[in-house]
Design a protein around this motif. Structure first.
Motif, PDB file in Angstrom:
ATOM      1  N   ARG A 229     -33.689  13.473  25.537  1.00  0.00           N
ATOM      2  CA  ARG A 229     -34.186  14.020  26.805  1.00  0.00           C
ATOM      3  C   ARG A 229     -34.329  12.913  27.851  1.00  0.00           C
ATOM      4  O   ARG A 229     -33.995  13.111  29.030  1.00  0.00           O
ATOM      5  CB  ARG A 229     -35.527  14.718  26.578  1.00  0.00           C
ATOM      6  N   LEU A 230     -34.845  11.750  27.406  1.00  0.00           N
ATOM      7  CA  LEU A 230     -35.021  10.642  28.355  1.00  0.00           C
ATOM      8  C   LEU A 230     -33.671  10.175  28.899  1.00  0.00           C
ATOM      9  O   LEU A 230     -33.508   9.964  30.107  1.00  0.00           O
ATOM     10  CB  LEU A 230     -35.750   9.491  27.666  1.00  0.00           C
ATOM     11  N   ARG A 231     -32.679  10.046  28.023  1.00  0.00           N
ATOM     12  CA  ARG A 231     -31.355   9.597  28.478  1.00  0.00           C
ATOM     13  C   ARG A 231     -30.682  10.647  29.352  1.00  0.00           C
ATOM     14  O   ARG A 231     -29.903  10.312  30.251  1.00  0.00           O
ATOM     15  CB  ARG A 231     -30.477   9.258  27.276  1.00  0.00           C
ATOM     16  N   SER A 232     -30.985  11.925  29.105  1.00  0.00           N
ATOM     17  CA  SER A 232     -30.399  12.964  29.950  1.00  0.00           C
ATOM     18  C   SER A 232     -30.908  12.855  31.389  1.00  0.00           C
ATOM     19  O   SER A 232     -30.184  13.204  32.330  1.00  0.00           O
ATOM     20  CB  SER A 232     -30.725  14.350  29.378  1.00  0.00           C
ATOM     21  N   CYS A 233     -32.122  12.327  31.558  1.00  0.00           N
ATOM     22  CA  CYS A 233     -32.657  12.130  32.910  1.00  0.00           C
ATOM     23  C   CYS A 233     -31.893  11.047  33.661  1.00  0.00           C
ATOM     24  O   CYS A 233     -31.875  11.046  34.898  1.00  0.00           O
ATOM     25  CB  CYS A 233     -34.136  11.758  32.842  1.00  0.00           C
ATOM     26  N   GLY A 234     -31.284  10.121  32.946  1.00  0.00           N
ATOM     27  CA  GLY A 234     -30.493   9.077  33.587  1.00  0.00           C
ATOM     28  C   GLY A 234     -29.035   9.441  33.756  1.00  0.00           C
ATOM     29  O   GLY A 234     -28.319   8.797  34.531  1.00  0.00           O
ATOM     30  N   GLU A 235     -28.579  10.463  33.041  1.00  0.00           N
ATOM     31  CA  GLU A 235     -27.184  10.889  33.159  1.00  0.00           C
ATOM     32  C   GLU A 235     -27.025  12.053  34.136  1.00  0.00           C
ATOM     33  O   GLU A 235     -26.185  12.021  35.022  1.00  0.00           O
ATOM     34  CB  GLU A 235     -26.642  11.287  31.777  1.00  0.00           C
ATOM     35  N   SER A 236     -27.845  13.077  33.965  1.00  0.00           N
ATOM     36  CA  SER A 236     -27.783  14.243  34.861  1.00  0.00           C
ATOM     37  C   SER A 236     -29.145  14.917  34.887  1.00  0.00           C
ATOM     38  O   SER A 236     -29.410  15.842  34.108  1.00  0.00           O
ATOM     39  CB  SER A 236     -26.706  15.228  34.387  1.00  0.00           C
ATOM     40  N   PRO A 237     -30.044  14.450  35.745  1.00  0.00           N
ATOM     41  CA  PRO A 237     -31.395  15.028  35.774  1.00  0.00           C
ATOM     42  C   PRO A 237     -31.397  16.505  36.135  1.00  0.00           C
ATOM     43  O   PRO A 237     -32.263  17.254  35.678  1.00  0.00           O
ATOM     44  CB  PRO A 237     -32.113  14.189  36.826  1.00  0.00           C
ATOM     45  N   GLN A 238     -30.439  16.935  36.960  1.00  0.00           N
ATOM     46  CA  GLN A 238     -30.385  18.361  37.318  1.00  0.00           C
ATOM     47  C   GLN A 238     -30.073  19.220  36.088  1.00  0.00           C
ATOM     48  O   GLN A 238     -30.695  20.264  35.869  1.00  0.00           O
ATOM     49  CB  GLN A 238     -29.328  18.604  38.402  1.00  0.00           C
ATOM     50  N   ALA A 239     -29.127  18.759  35.264  1.00  0.00           N
ATOM     51  CA  ALA A 239     -28.814  19.498  34.035  1.00  0.00           C
ATOM     52  C   ALA A 239     -29.989  19.472  33.076  1.00  0.00           C
ATOM     53  O   ALA A 239     -30.294  20.477  32.420  1.00  0.00           O
ATOM     54  CB  ALA A 239     -27.576  18.887  33.377  1.00  0.00           C
ATOM     55  N   ALA A 240     -30.674  18.333  32.988  1.00  0.00           N
ATOM     56  CA  ALA A 240     -31.844  18.240  32.119  1.00  0.00           C
ATOM     57  C   ALA A 240     -32.939  19.186  32.580  1.00  0.00           C
ATOM     58  O   ALA A 240     -33.625  19.818  31.767  1.00  0.00           O
ATOM     59  CB  ALA A 240     -32.361  16.795  32.114  1.00  0.00           C
ATOM     60  N   GLU A 241     -33.079  19.313  33.893  1.00  0.00           N
ATOM     61  CA  GLU A 241     -34.097  20.209  34.447  1.00  0.00           C
ATOM     62  C   GLU A 241     -33.820  21.657  34.064  1.00  0.00           C
ATOM     63  O   GLU A 241     -34.740  22.410  33.720  1.00  0.00           O
ATOM     64  CB  GLU A 241     -34.121  20.062  35.964  1.00  0.00           C
ATOM     65  N   THR A 242     -32.566  22.054  34.091  1.00  0.00           N
ATOM     66  CA  THR A 242     -32.216  23.437  33.740  1.00  0.00           C
ATOM     67  C   THR A 242     -32.489  23.730  32.268  1.00  0.00           C
ATOM     68  O   THR A 242     -32.654  24.897  31.890  1.00  0.00           O
ATOM     69  CB  THR A 242     -30.734  23.718  34.036  1.00  0.00           C
ATOM     70  N   LEU A 243     -32.536  22.684  31.444  1.00  0.00           N
ATOM     71  CA  LEU A 243     -32.822  22.849  30.017  1.00  0.00           C
ATOM     72  C   LEU A 243     -34.315  22.733  29.711  1.00  0.00           C
ATOM     73  O   LEU A 243     -34.712  22.696  28.545  1.00  0.00           O
ATOM     74  CB  LEU A 243     -32.048  21.810  29.204  1.00  0.00           C
ATOM     75  N   GLY A 244     -35.129  22.644  30.750  1.00  0.00           N
ATOM     76  CA  GLY A 244     -36.567  22.629  30.564  1.00  0.00           C
ATOM     77  C   GLY A 244     -37.193  21.260  30.416  1.00  0.00           C
ATOM     78  O   GLY A 244     -38.376  21.150  30.053  1.00  0.00           O
ATOM     79  N   VAL A 245     -36.443  20.207  30.706  1.00  0.00           N
ATOM     80  CA  VAL A 245     -36.979  18.849  30.599  1.00  0.00           C
ATOM     81  C   VAL A 245     -37.785  18.527  31.855  1.00  0.00           C
ATOM     82  O   VAL A 245     -37.313  18.741  32.977  1.00  0.00           O
ATOM     83  CB  VAL A 245     -35.840  17.823  30.424  1.00  0.00           C
ATOM     84  N   ASN A 246     -38.991  18.030  31.667  1.00  0.00           N
ATOM     85  CA  ASN A 246     -39.817  17.587  32.793  1.00  0.00           C
ATOM     86  C   ASN A 246     -39.318  16.203  33.216  1.00  0.00           C
ATOM     87  O   ASN A 246     -39.761  15.185  32.689  1.00  0.00           O
ATOM     88  CB  ASN A 246     -41.288  17.538  32.390  1.00  0.00           C
ATOM     89  N   VAL A 247     -38.399  16.185  34.148  1.00  0.00           N
ATOM     90  CA  VAL A 247     -37.724  14.942  34.516  1.00  0.00           C
ATOM     91  C   VAL A 247     -38.706  13.913  35.075  1.00  0.00           C
ATOM     92  O   VAL A 247     -38.651  12.727  34.729  1.00  0.00           O
ATOM     93  CB  VAL A 247     -36.594  15.224  35.531  1.00  0.00           C
ATOM     94  N   TYR A 248     -39.613  14.345  35.925  1.00  0.00           N
ATOM     95  CA  TYR A 248     -40.607  13.418  36.494  1.00  0.00           C
ATOM     96  C   TYR A 248     -41.413  12.731  35.397  1.00  0.00           C
ATOM     97  O   TYR A 248     -41.633  11.524  35.423  1.00  0.00           O
ATOM     98  CB  TYR A 248     -41.558  14.160  37.432  1.00  0.00           C
TER      99      TYR A 248
END
Length: 413
Positions: A229-248
């Protein structure tokens, strides 16, 4: 967001080639050592000094890795390391060695929190925020030292000594045997023994912790759901957000951990590399740590390898009468670059191969033209090497796709 998974055969091939490269480098080092009669290249003392010089760079590099894998460029590693040096001295003076370690981590994490507040919450440019953290860190450490350390025994407006440090251990049997083999100056065998003796003699517990954190970082970031999840925030935070990851949240966690690692690097400088605190004692190692992360291609093992290389250069610059030794290093670099150029040529990268080979020829000509390198130049060796390796390796690097890019919740990709 798609993921490319390497096949087991491809992984085995990479590991096989890695060991071949390591063996080739060891043989080259040993050969240069014999040809130049510079036995200090691989003595236990030199390699132990190189390891001590490498660990602060390694910890700063790992700190940068955590932040950038979450999409935050942490130029503020230098300032966070500075805060760590003061935290280590202050808390170790009052609460013992490990209290100093925890205090340094907390001070570095505080610097990371400030960087996160600026970049994640307020959207400040990452570079501007990092530079500000470095300036604030330098000023804050000077103020804190002058405020607190003047009244301490062994303290002053810019320094402090006499506090507890983590103990050192020597592995009996292995250390003495490796040292004896190293003194025989046998080809390759003595060089490997020198490295073994260097890491088994007077080894600080903080050094062991730094090396364990490499494995910890690799496991957490690449083997756990949290790391994915943490690495997804550095690759595509928008995609991570759609999967329910709290990017902030993940960005904040990453940058605070990043600052904590840098603070630990500051503790290493104040407690292992030196037994006393001095304002400004990082001496640019936070920036070199950032370079080691880039040269290591945002990978923990790569950061370890590049930190050891930078640490070796830094350690040599601290040796007395190091001009002849650095002169031998010129020949070593020339030979290694020629091998790297041959590898590039085999891969069809002709222009890159020609440039690298040209640099190798210049270094070889320099080696033949002089008998020793001036002491003023040897002090610049770590910084010149930093620029040099980044220039050579720039084409193979791949940073996280969203690294340094502003992010706002709900924005389009």
């Amino acid at each position: 967001m798609t993921r490319t998974i390497a096949s087991p055969a491809a992984v085995r091939q990479v590991r096989y080639l890695t060991w071949i490269v390591v063996l080739a480098v060891l043989i080259t080092v040993s050969l240069v050592r014999v040809l130049t009669d510079q036995n200090r290249m691989t003595t236990p003392g030199t390699l132990r000094l190189a390891l001590i010089a490498a660990c602060p760079i390694l910890l700063a590099g790992l700190g940068g890795l955590w932040a950038e894998r979450a999409g935050i460029v942490n130029i503020g590693l230098e300032g966070q390391m500075l805060l760590g040096t003061w935290g280590a001295a202050f808390f170790a003076y009052h609460f013992g060695a490990w209290g100093g370690v925890l205090g340094a981590i907390a001070m570095g994490a505080l610097g990371g929190l400030l960087h996160g507040l600026a970049t994640v919450t307020f959207g400040v440019d990452h570079i501007i925020s990092g530079v500000a953290i470095n300036i604030v860190g330098l000023g804050a450490v000077g103020y804190l030292a002058q405020t607190f350390f003047i009244g301490y025994e062994g303290g002053g407006p810019r320094n402090l000594s006499g506090y507890a440090v983590p103990r050192e251990i020597t592995i009996p049997g292995i250390s003495s045997a490796a040292r004896w083999v190293s003194e025989q100056r046998w080809f390759l065998v003595s060089d490997v023994a020198g490295a073994i003796a260097g890491v088994t003699t007077r080894l600080s517990l903080l050094t062991i912790l730094a090396l364990l954190l490499v494995a910890f970082t690799a496991w957490v970031l690449w083997r756990t759901p949290f790391g994915l999840r943490l690495r997804s925030c550095g690759e595509s935070p928008q995609a991570a957000e759609t999967l329910g990851v709290n990017v902030y949240l993940y960005k904040y966690i990453a940058v605070i951990i990043s600052g904590g690692f840098a603070g630990l690097g500051g503790a290493y400088l104040a407690m292992v590399a030196s037994s006393s605190f001095t304002t400004g004692q990082t001496n640019g190692r936070g920036y070199i740590g950032l370079a080691s992360m880039i040269f290591g291609n945002w990978n923990p093992t790569g950061v370890l390898a590049s930190s050891l290389m930078f640490g070796y250069a830094d350690g040599i610059s601290l040796l007395s009468n190091n001009g002849p030794l650095v002169h031998a290093i010129l020949l070593l670099l020339a030979v290694l670059l020629l091998g790297y150029a041959a590898l590039k040529l085999r891969r069809g990268e002709r222009v890159t191969a020609i440039v690298i080979a040209g640099i190798a020829v210049v270094l070889f000509a320099w080696y033949l033209a002089v008998d020793s390198v001036p002491s003023d130049f040897t002090g610049m060796t770590p910084y010149i090497l930093t620029l040099f390796v980044l220039a050579v390796a720039a084409q193979r690097l791949r940073m996280p796709a969203a690294d340094g890019k502003p992010y706002r919740k709900g924005q389009a990709g």
